[in-house]
Scaffold this motif. Structure first.
Motif, PDB file in Angstrom:
ATOM      1  N   ALA A  43      -4.999  28.835 -22.853  1.00  0.00           N
ATOM      2  CA  ALA A  43      -4.392  28.823 -24.184  1.00  0.00           C
ATOM      3  C   ALA A  43      -3.863  30.188 -24.611  1.00  0.00           C
ATOM      4  O   ALA A  43      -2.880  30.270 -25.353  1.00  0.00           O
ATOM      5  N   TYR A  46       4.409  24.860 -28.706  1.00  0.00           N
ATOM      6  CA  TYR A  46       3.294  25.702 -28.273  1.00  0.00           C
ATOM      7  C   TYR A  46       2.245  25.834 -29.369  1.00  0.00           C
ATOM      8  O   TYR A  46       1.092  25.468 -29.186  1.00  0.00           O
ATOM      9  N   ILE A  96      -1.702  24.390 -28.513  1.00  0.00           N
ATOM     10  CA  ILE A  96      -2.930  25.165 -28.699  1.00  0.00           C
ATOM     11  C   ILE A  96      -4.060  24.359 -29.343  1.00  0.00           C
ATOM     12  O   ILE A  96      -5.189  24.344 -28.821  1.00  0.00           O
ATOM     13  N   PRO A 141      -9.325  25.310 -20.233  1.00  0.00           N
ATOM     14  CA  PRO A 141      -8.214  25.184 -21.187  1.00  0.00           C
ATOM     15  C   PRO A 141      -8.104  26.367 -22.142  1.00  0.00           C
ATOM     16  O   PRO A 141      -7.001  26.713 -22.593  1.00  0.00           O
ATOM     17  N   VAL A 197      -8.857  31.418 -30.756  1.00  0.00           N
ATOM     18  CA  VAL A 197      -7.540  30.984 -30.287  1.00  0.00           C
ATOM     19  C   VAL A 197      -6.763  30.319 -31.415  1.00  0.00           C
ATOM     20  O   VAL A 197      -5.560  30.582 -31.619  1.00  0.00           O
ATOM     21  N   MET A 245      -5.444  21.918 -26.782  1.00  0.00           N
ATOM     22  CA  MET A 245      -6.148  22.572 -25.679  1.00  0.00           C
ATOM     23  C   MET A 245      -7.563  22.971 -26.104  1.00  0.00           C
ATOM     24  O   MET A 245      -8.514  22.863 -25.315  1.00  0.00           O
ATOM     25  N   TRP A 275      -2.331  16.685 -23.611  1.00  0.00           N
ATOM     26  CA  TRP A 275      -3.375  17.595 -23.141  1.00  0.00           C
ATOM     27  C   TRP A 275      -4.722  16.902 -22.957  1.00  0.00           C
ATOM     28  O   TRP A 275      -5.545  17.356 -22.144  1.00  0.00           O
ATOM     29  N   LYS A 282      -0.574  30.811 -23.034  1.00  0.00           N
ATOM     30  CA  LYS A 282       0.291  29.709 -23.473  1.00  0.00           C
ATOM     31  C   LYS A 282       0.935  30.025 -24.818  1.00  0.00           C
ATOM     32  O   LYS A 282       2.122  29.744 -25.025  1.00  0.00           O
TER      33      LYS A 282
END
Length: 609
Positions: free
Chosen positions: A328, A119, A124, A324, A597, A127, A301, A331
């Motif tokens: 995220a 992840y 991330i 996306p 993010v 994404m 991705w 996610k």
């Protein structure tokens, strides 16, 4: 093939230290696990009612939307009318199938908190890259699929190769979801594995053939919330049982020592990655960053039409770029829902108390990690809540399998059938073929489900499939989008070379304790034994990407670019006008959201260092 109580009986009792799937364990060892009976879960009427309502709702959405499926665009791309938040949650949920929920829980039991890298490192950053750099090419080109983009950028043969390889990958992935569903139905109802596979296939066939992509997307949004509602109580009850995070660390320290590692190897994500032999995943930091963080992550991705299809159905370019990023945020929090249950199950398996959950052994003596979630649901949930948890698990199956099937029927119809078999097919013929492709895709998935049964962790198999298909494809996309000199002949040769490199590497290597040629060594000579299947997968991906990248550059330098700058406008970065964001407040711009993010993902990596 039948899964029954004989799994536990098949193992003789040797010390637990010899079998907990660390560097000291292997497929030939036998775990000392408490006697385990694979009795079906007893469902109360309230549990059955919840399941029935869910299936009725899923099929109902398909029947309601069927009247709106008038054109092939409606069926395959939802008419490009999906709102941002819906597309974002569908973008996430399409990846949140049973192979992720069950597979990540299994990996949590097998590898500990290092599984979070799938992840925070393996999702991330990629994404964010998709939102900022890749989506303008996909959405702006108006391509209906990733293979169609390859046709526009390169040529027909590159499109055909990707279409075929992607179709194979989607049915394999769908088969993995089907296998997971069959395990669940076997545990719940005691049904034969084959009966469970075919029943699950029919359920998905009905609701996808009715409502197409729109049906899949809106069901995926519902399934997203169901998964949260079903698994959050499981994590809470499990953590309370083991004494919170500190209690879980203490118990897993004993498991880690029993496997021959340092006490914190299962509860620290980076601290023990200086050497492949120092952690249960058998991966050093270079393989993690290059194999997962770069090749497999960006390869999935950035190029997988399964998730791209959701973003391409968004209502505008701005919406597609934010899709996306919307996905995220939840996610990066999902490790707490799907990885922690596996870690808790492993901690409880280490204890031999009668009241605690214990993972069963497979006939070869290795622990069956794929049963983590079903067993924990039975262990912790009372009637009513059990029905909700099982519905959440079935929802994850529906989400993953439906996503793969909708991607398969689109690629088959547009990029194989319409492109090569019937170029002059009418729109109604394409719509009919899309529904027929759904039937064929599910039938092939059934065969893939039996193949998946050879692995004790379906996430290992999934990453292997990605290493063969997505890793070389990412190298092709990277060069094609950012180097206008890349030629069609080079792209095609690079893809072929990358796939062959993956095959050769897999055929000459094996993970420790492998008992089947399915896991490698099938070329007759093993030149490298990796500590785990995942380590082998990462290096397979690295070899595939590197060979494809190098071959594509070399052949591009000796072949002529056949497409003009006008033909490449909108397909290559240097020839594409920049997207203007005038009048957009800073916190709505993809670059600003992406930076936030990435900062959150970095903080999580530091916390669990």
């Amino acid at each position: 093939m039948r899964f029954s109580a004989s799994w536990a009986a098949a193992s003789t009792k040797l010390p637990l230290r010899n079998c907990l799937q660390g560097r000291a364990g292997g497929a030939s060892c036998h775990a000392e696990v408490p006697p385990f009976s694979m009795k079906p879960i007893h469902l109360e009427p309230i549990d059955l009612a919840i399941l029935v309502v869910y299936f009725a709702f899923v099929l109902g959405i398909g029947f309601v939307l069927k009247r709106y499926m008038r054109t092939s665009s409606d069926f395959f791309l939802s008419g490009r009318l999906i709102p941002t938040w819906v597309a974002g949650l569908a973008f996430l949920s399409a990846n949140l199938g049973a192979q992720e929920v069950i597979g990540m829980a299994a990996s949590g039991a097998k590898y500990g908190i290092m599984t979070s890298h799938f992840y925070w490192v393996g999702a991330i950053p990629a994404m964010v890259f998709v939102a900022i750099f890749m989506m303008p090419f996909y959405y702006g080109s108006k391509a209906r699929s990733v293979p169609e983009y390859l046709k526009l950028r390169f040529d027909e043969k590159t499109r055909a190769l990707n279409a075929v390889s992607f179709a194979v990958m989607t049915v394999f992935s769908s088969g993995i979801s089907m296998y997971a569903m069959a395990l669940l139905l076997n545990l719940i109802l005691g049904w034969d594995f084959s009966v469970s596979v075919w029943l699950s296939a029919i359920i998905v066939l009905l609701y996808i053939s009715l409502g197409g992509l729109t049906s899949a997307i809106y069901n995926e949004v519902m399934q997203f919330f169901l998964i949260i509602a079903g698994f959050a109580p499981l994590v809470f009850l499990g953590l309370r049982d083991v004494g919170g995070w500190s209690g879980l660390q203490a118990r897993l320290a004993e498991v880690s020592v029993a496997q021959g590692f340092a006490p914190g190897a299962l509860t620290h994500s980076w601290q023990y990655m200086g050497s492949a032999s120092a952690n249960p995943m058998g991966v050093e930091w270079l393989a993690m960053l290059m194999g997962l963080g770069f090749v497999l992550s960006f390869g999935y991705w950035c190029t997988d039409f399964l998730v791209m299809q959701r973003a391409m159905a968004a209502e505008s370019m701005a919406s597609a770029r934010r899709t996306p990023l919307v996905a995220a945020v939840p996610k990066m929090l999902f490790p707490f829902l799907v990885i922690l249950p596996g870690m808790i199950a492993m901690a409880l398996t280490q204890r031999h108390g009668v009241s605690e959950l214990s993972l069963p052994a497979k006939p070869d003596g290795s622990l069956n990690y794929d049963l983590v979630i079903p067993l924990m649901l039975r262990h912790y949930f009372p009637p009513g809540i059990l029905g909700l948890g099982l519905t959440a698990l079935m929802a994850s199956f529906m989400s993953g399998m439906a996503g793969n099937v909708t991607a398969f029927n689109t690629v088959w119809t547009y990029d194989i059938y319409h492109a090569y078999l019937r170029p002059k097919a009418s729109d109604s013929a394409l719509l009919w073929m899309g529904r027929m492709a759904t039937v064929v895709g599910i039938a092939i998935s059934v065969a893939a489900a039996y193949f998946a049964a050879h692995f004790n962790n379906i996430m290992d198999l999934l990453q292997l499939v990605f290493a063969f298909v997505n890793a070389p494809l990412f190298a092709t996309f990277l060069l094609g989008m950012f180097w206008r000199r890349t030629t069609g002949h080079a792209a095609f040769a690079g893809l072929i070379s990358g796939i062959l490199a993956a095959a050769v590497h897999h055929g000459l290597t094996q993970p420790h304790g492998a008992s089947s040629l399915v896991k490698g060594g099938w070329l007759g000579h093993v030149v490298k034994v990796y500590p785990s299947e995942m380590a082998q997968n990462f290096w397979t991906a690295i070899f595939a990407w590197s060979v494809c990248f190098g071959v594509t550059i070399l052949i591009s330098l000796v072949t002529r670019q056949l497409k003009t700058d006008e033909e490449l406008t909108g397909l290559v970065s240097s020839l594409t006008p920049r997207t203007t964001e005038e009048g957009v407040v800073w916190y709505q711009r993809p670059a600003a959201i992406g930076a936030a993010v990435l900062a959150l993902a970095l903080i999580l990596n530091i916390i669990f260092w």
